[in-house]
Design an enzyme around this catalytic site. Sequence first.
Site, PDB file in Angstrom:
ATOM      1  N   HIS A 197       0.735  -1.367  -0.074  1.00 11.69           N
ATOM      2  CA  HIS A 197      -0.032  -0.050   0.098  1.00 11.69           C
ATOM      3  C   HIS A 197       0.674   1.323   0.122  1.00 11.69           C
ATOM      4  CE1 HIS A 197      -3.335   2.764   1.751  1.00 11.69           C
ATOM      5  NE2 HIS A 197      -3.820   1.926   0.565  1.00 11.69           N
ATOM      6  N   LYS A 199       3.101   4.332  -1.063  1.00  8.41           N
ATOM      7  CA  LYS A 199       3.229   5.304  -2.118  1.00  8.41           C
ATOM      8  C   LYS A 199       4.678   5.939  -2.161  1.00  8.41           C
ATOM      9  CE  LYS A 199      -1.196   4.587  -1.720  1.00  8.41           C
ATOM     10  NZ  LYS A 199      -2.058   4.233  -0.593  1.00  8.41           N
ATOM     11  N   ASP A 204      16.822  10.017  -8.333  1.00  5.41           N
ATOM     12  CA  ASP A 204      18.232  10.191  -8.206  1.00  5.41           C
ATOM     13  C   ASP A 204      18.721   9.925  -6.851  1.00  5.41           C
ATOM     14  OD1 ASP A 204      18.774  10.457 -10.914  1.00  5.41           O
ATOM     15  OD2 ASP A 204      18.471  12.800 -10.938  1.00  5.41           O
ATOM     16  N   HIS A 382      -8.962  10.902   1.348  1.00  8.14           N
ATOM     17  CA  HIS A 382      -8.251  10.060   1.109  1.00  8.14           C
ATOM     18  C   HIS A 382      -6.757  10.219   1.899  1.00  8.14           C
ATOM     19  CE1 HIS A 382      -5.713   6.832  -1.049  1.00  8.14           C
ATOM     20  NE2 HIS A 382      -6.920   6.163  -0.801  1.00  8.14           N
ATOM     21  N   LYS A 384      -4.159  10.482   5.135  1.00  4.92           N
ATOM     22  CA  LYS A 384      -3.724  10.110   6.147  1.00  4.92           C
ATOM     23  C   LYS A 384      -2.702  10.677   7.117  1.00  4.92           C
ATOM     24  CE  LYS A 384      -4.124   6.579   2.793  1.00  4.92           C
ATOM     25  NZ  LYS A 384      -5.451   6.578   2.580  1.00  4.92           N
ATOM     26  N   ASP A 389      -0.122  18.066  19.541  1.00  2.24           N
ATOM     27  CA  ASP A 389       0.298  19.307  20.224  1.00  2.24           C
ATOM     28  C   ASP A 389       1.047  20.335  19.286  1.00  2.24           C
ATOM     29  OD1 ASP A 389      -0.658  17.878  22.418  1.00  2.24           O
ATOM     30  OD2 ASP A 389       1.383  17.474  23.306  1.00  2.24           O
TER      31      ASP A 389
END
Length: 464
Positions: A197, A199, A204, A382, A384, A389
């Site tokens: 999952h 991404k 380089d 979508h 996350k 604080d």
Amino acid sequence: MKRPNHWPNRWLAVILAGWCLAACASLPTVDPDKTKIQATSAPAVKSANGTLSESRANALLAKRWSKNTLDLKAQAALEETATGVPLIAGNQVKLLFDGPVTMAEMMKAIAGAKNNINFETYIFDEDELGDKFADLLIEKQKAGVTVNIIYDSVGTLMVPQAFFDRMKAAGIHMVAFNPVNPAKVRDNGWKVNNRDHRKMLIVDGKIGFTGGINISGNYSKSSPFRSKSKPKNKKDVGWRDTHVRIEGPAVQAMQWLFIRHWTTQDADDLREADYFPTPVIAGDKLMRVLGSEPGGRYEIYKAMLLAIQEAKKSIHITCAYFVPDDQTVDALIDAAKRGVDVRLVLPSVSDSGLVFNAGRAVYDKLLENGVKIHELKLAVLHAKTVVIDGVWSTVGSANMDRRSFQHNSEVNVIILGAPFGTEMENAFREDLRNSNEVTLQAWRNRPALTRMKEWASKWWDYWL
């Protein structure tokens, strides 16, 4: 071919998981008091010039934090003890919102690649955006840049193989993660319920991207409150997501995650390239790169839970798929009861009805105990992200559900300090302005059919 809904894949994963049911593993108990006993006085901090001395690490974390704010030095030591992953100094981190902005930054980095591109994604669709992305990667490969791609075989299940074969024919090195087809199983066995999952784009060995954004036409539009025009119908609704662009020594940690994942797939050796150029100081951000995988050390789960348990002032969470385990629910409630402002921005619409309803099954308990819940309007959520604080922030691919923590390979970055935390808080406040608050009274008056959907979905929460 534009896939109208990504999450027949989620249903398929659930069904396939049923074929290979084993004893349900449980998440580890995270006890901050026991962790404090084990924690060292000074967390390890790596930089472009190697690991800092204890005195320099202490100096970097020496700011006096108020009693109403997370003590970052103590928190850093707790996290290192729990995860075994050091902090990395000297980074630049840019917060990116939604698909168009993120895609523009990623394509700019790819276009400027000189030596190598490593790309890992859950979804890589064959649509207008996917074709544009693939064309650019092919162009760089033909120009002499080494391009390696890991794509998830469930996340891309509806994509014609010809799409990937076109890139492979151009010389790009391709790996389908944990093939769905048993006939294509490698030596590591058929692990169809374990998904990639992550991404990550690494260019380089110097520029890295990670977060929640996949390569899909769904990301061709921004969420309505970040674009100049409002959607005319549901088909025009954009997706609200968050990504980060990173420069500095932390990119090497991302590179190692990619290479390690490549080797677990029994793939051919990576072609020679300058994957680890001499790191340079690119900024002042202190961060940790956490990669988790099934059967691992639950690094992301532990870090999030420890930060929630130690929060003094605020816990602000934006989460696409929120199906928390009991320990997370208890930690959020305990924080609210000790006076911490606990707020969640969750979806009002979702591309996965099963997950959506399973998550709502815990609303009553959270609301009753002081946790505030807001549902985002006009966009498919979508993202996350978590900011605690105003000084501890995380952006990545992991949702707050068992699938992310137990069955998926995920990657999250943790960024310490108020400057980046302020950016995260500003983004969270904007999401709040574009959300409706869910009150306990209104929630308890919801229709009986909604309750039935929640009850039925909750049975599947381990596999969602």
